[in-house]
Design an enzyme around this catalytic site. Sequence first.
Site, mmCIF file in Angstrom:
data_model
loop_
_atom_site.group_PDB
_atom_site.id
_atom_site.type_symbol
_atom_site.label_atom_id
_atom_site.label_comp_id
_atom_site.label_asym_id
_atom_site.label_seq_id
_atom_site.Cartn_x
_atom_site.Cartn_y
_atom_site.Cartn_z
ATOM 1 N N HIS A 55 0.856 -1.187 0.000
ATOM 2 C CA HIS A 55 0.000 0.000 0.000
ATOM 3 C C HIS A 55 0.896 1.242 0.000
ATOM 4 O O HIS A 55 2.024 1.206 0.513
ATOM 5 C CB HIS A 55 -0.884 0.026 1.238
ATOM 6 C CG HIS A 55 -1.960 -1.001 1.239
ATOM 7 N ND1 HIS A 55 -3.071 -0.890 2.038
ATOM 8 C CD2 HIS A 55 -2.121 -2.169 0.544
ATOM 9 C CE1 HIS A 55 -3.869 -1.932 1.850
ATOM 10 N NE2 HIS A 55 -3.299 -2.729 0.946
ATOM 11 N N GLU A 57 0.894 3.867 1.800
ATOM 12 C CA GLU A 57 1.332 4.311 3.124
ATOM 13 C C GLU A 57 2.503 3.476 3.639
ATOM 14 O O GLU A 57 3.458 4.024 4.205
ATOM 15 C CB GLU A 57 0.165 4.234 4.126
ATOM 16 C CG GLU A 57 -1.009 5.107 3.769
ATOM 17 C CD GLU A 57 -2.069 4.427 2.896
ATOM 18 O OE1 GLU A 57 -3.207 4.897 2.890
ATOM 19 O OE2 GLU A 57 -1.750 3.410 2.228
ATOM 20 N N CYS A 88 -2.576 0.088 7.474
ATOM 21 C CA CYS A 88 -1.792 1.309 7.277
ATOM 22 C C CYS A 88 -1.913 2.265 8.464
ATOM 23 O O CYS A 88 -0.935 2.892 8.864
ATOM 24 C CB CYS A 88 -2.186 1.985 5.972
ATOM 25 S SG CYS A 88 -1.721 1.004 4.524
#
Length: 152
Positions: A55, A57, A88
Amino acid sequence: MNSFKLYIDTLLKLCNQAIKRNEVPVSAIIVDPKSKKIIARAHNLSIRNKDPLAHAEILVIRKALKSLGKKRLDGMDIYCSLEPCVMCTSAIALSQIRNIYFCAEDKASGGLINGPKLGFSKYLKYKFSFYYGFEENKFSKILVDFFKQKRK
């Protein structure tokens, strides 16, 4: 150009790069609020990397840690195009990031103000502040259009 506009424009550019790579258009940047410099930037790479943890993040946290040679990002801010998921949000808290700014809510998979609402949790060891709703329509539209195109 003011700093906040630069951050939003950077998130938009990263979302567009993700679309070109056939990735879900989610992006994140880490900012040093003292210098107002962007320390690291990333967009989702889950498909390309065949990694469900890739992801934006997570990737941007790793890049910032490496760039700064630190094990935590205390005092730093993160800007995200979409509300961080549970994974995240937990990574942001463990990184000791001071502020989270995000543009669009993720009512289906969000972890900060939707879903388990970790932004309000008393169980997270490290507390952060969060702010949201910046250019929400623009970032929501990017995601809606991306998934409409995928369904065609």
